[in-house]
Design a protein around this motif. Structure first.
Motif, PDB file in Angstrom:
ATOM      1  N   TYR A  69       0.849  -1.186   0.000  1.00  0.00           N
ATOM      2  CA  TYR A  69       0.000   0.000   0.000  1.00  0.00           C
ATOM      3  C   TYR A  69       0.882   1.233   0.000  1.00  0.00           C
ATOM      4  O   TYR A  69       2.076   1.151   0.268  1.00  0.00           O
ATOM      5  CB  TYR A  69      -1.011   0.022   1.152  1.00  0.00           C
ATOM      6  N   ARG A  70       0.259   2.382  -0.315  1.00  0.00           N
ATOM      7  CA  ARG A  70       0.989   3.644  -0.411  1.00  0.00           C
ATOM      8  C   ARG A  70       0.594   4.587   0.724  1.00  0.00           C
ATOM      9  O   ARG A  70      -0.538   4.552   1.212  1.00  0.00           O
ATOM     10  CB  ARG A  70       0.707   4.337  -1.747  1.00  0.00           C
ATOM     11  N   GLN A  71       1.539   5.426   1.086  1.00  0.00           N
ATOM     12  CA  GLN A  71       1.337   6.447   2.110  1.00  0.00           C
ATOM     13  C   GLN A  71       0.092   7.278   1.781  1.00  0.00           C
ATOM     14  O   GLN A  71      -0.140   7.615   0.627  1.00  0.00           O
ATOM     15  CB  GLN A  71       2.580   7.327   2.132  1.00  0.00           C
ATOM     16  N   SER A 112       8.895  13.381  -8.097  1.00  0.00           N
ATOM     17  CA  SER A 112      10.036  12.967  -8.927  1.00  0.00           C
ATOM     18  C   SER A 112      11.142  12.311  -8.095  1.00  0.00           C
ATOM     19  O   SER A 112      12.082  11.746  -8.642  1.00  0.00           O
ATOM     20  CB  SER A 112      10.601  14.162  -9.698  1.00  0.00           C
ATOM     21  N   LYS A 113      11.029  12.378  -6.761  1.00  0.00           N
ATOM     22  CA  LYS A 113      12.033  11.780  -5.876  1.00  0.00           C
ATOM     23  C   LYS A 113      11.507  10.483  -5.286  1.00  0.00           C
ATOM     24  O   LYS A 113      10.335  10.381  -4.951  1.00  0.00           O
ATOM     25  CB  LYS A 113      12.394  12.751  -4.755  1.00  0.00           C
ATOM     26  N   PRO A 114      12.397   9.483  -5.165  1.00  0.00           N
ATOM     27  CA  PRO A 114      11.946   8.202  -4.592  1.00  0.00           C
ATOM     28  C   PRO A 114      11.702   8.317  -3.088  1.00  0.00           C
ATOM     29  O   PRO A 114      12.216   9.213  -2.429  1.00  0.00           O
ATOM     30  CB  PRO A 114      13.123   7.266  -4.875  1.00  0.00           C
ATOM     31  N   GLY A 115      10.920   7.376  -2.577  1.00  0.00           N
ATOM     32  CA  GLY A 115      10.682   7.322  -1.144  1.00  0.00           C
ATOM     33  C   GLY A 115      11.939   6.899  -0.402  1.00  0.00           C
ATOM     34  O   GLY A 115      12.886   6.357  -0.988  1.00  0.00           O
ATOM     35  N   ILE A 116      11.971   7.156   0.895  1.00  0.00           N
ATOM     36  CA  ILE A 116      13.131   6.840   1.721  1.00  0.00           C
ATOM     37  C   ILE A 116      12.800   5.649   2.610  1.00  0.00           C
ATOM     38  O   ILE A 116      11.873   5.717   3.430  1.00  0.00           O
ATOM     39  CB  ILE A 116      13.507   8.046   2.598  1.00  0.00           C
ATOM     40  N   PRO A 117      13.550   4.531   2.459  1.00  0.00           N
ATOM     41  CA  PRO A 117      13.322   3.380   3.347  1.00  0.00           C
ATOM     42  C   PRO A 117      13.690   3.749   4.787  1.00  0.00           C
ATOM     43  O   PRO A 117      14.682   4.442   5.019  1.00  0.00           O
ATOM     44  CB  PRO A 117      14.274   2.305   2.822  1.00  0.00           C
ATOM     45  N   SER A 165       8.367  11.040  -0.553  1.00  0.00           N
ATOM     46  CA  SER A 165       8.729  12.446  -0.672  1.00  0.00           C
ATOM     47  C   SER A 165       7.509  13.248  -1.118  1.00  0.00           C
ATOM     48  O   SER A 165       6.626  12.723  -1.791  1.00  0.00           O
ATOM     49  CB  SER A 165       9.843  12.584  -1.717  1.00  0.00           C
ATOM     50  N   THR A 166       7.471  14.509  -0.750  1.00  0.00           N
ATOM     51  CA  THR A 166       6.399  15.375  -1.244  1.00  0.00           C
ATOM     52  C   THR A 166       6.638  15.741  -2.706  1.00  0.00           C
ATOM     53  O   THR A 166       5.739  16.209  -3.377  1.00  0.00           O
ATOM     54  CB  THR A 166       6.295  16.663  -0.400  1.00  0.00           C
ATOM     55  N   ASP A 167       7.861  15.508  -3.188  1.00  0.00           N
ATOM     56  CA  ASP A 167       8.200  15.741  -4.590  1.00  0.00           C
ATOM     57  C   ASP A 167       8.066  14.404  -5.325  1.00  0.00           C
ATOM     58  O   ASP A 167       8.858  13.489  -5.114  1.00  0.00           O
ATOM     59  CB  ASP A 167       9.633  16.257  -4.696  1.00  0.00           C
TER      60      ASP A 167
END
Length: 101
Positions: free
Chosen positions: A33-35, A60-65, A56-58
């Motif tokens: 699931y997604r945030q 174009s940037k990947p999420g942070i584990p 990320s709120t952007d």
């Protein structure tokens, strides 16, 4: 029960709960699931592992584990089911082929 929030359930109730959970097979890198999605269920890891990811709120940037991946017999997703807003606080992404219930 190894799950503190389910310690009060009888063996029969635990059995009914386990049978009601659907098996889900996911491949490496798939999101469970997604945030910020509405919470509708929780999961128990049967095989593989799952990583918490803060998005990320952007876009174009990947999420942070964050934290160590969860491994078989761990469960996740239950907290959002009882929260007033009922939304996911983070994303959950598979690490390797993973089977959930």
């Amino acid at each position: 029960s190894r799950v503190p929030s389910m310690r009060h359930l009888t063996p029969n109730e635990l059995s009914v709960l386990a049978r009601s959970l659907e098996r889900v097979a996911l491949e490496n890198g798939e999101y469970v699931y997604r945030q910020d999605q509405p919470a509708e269920d929780f999961f128990i890891i049967l095989a593989g592992s799952v990583q918490k990811v803060v998005e990320s709120t952007d876009p174009s940037k990947p999420g942070i584990p964050i934290a160590q991946p969860l491994v078989p017999s761990a469960f996740f997703g239950e907290k959002a089911l009882v929260e007033p807003n009922g939304r996911r606080a983070c994303s959950m992404k598979t690490v390797g082929n993973t089977e959930l219930r």
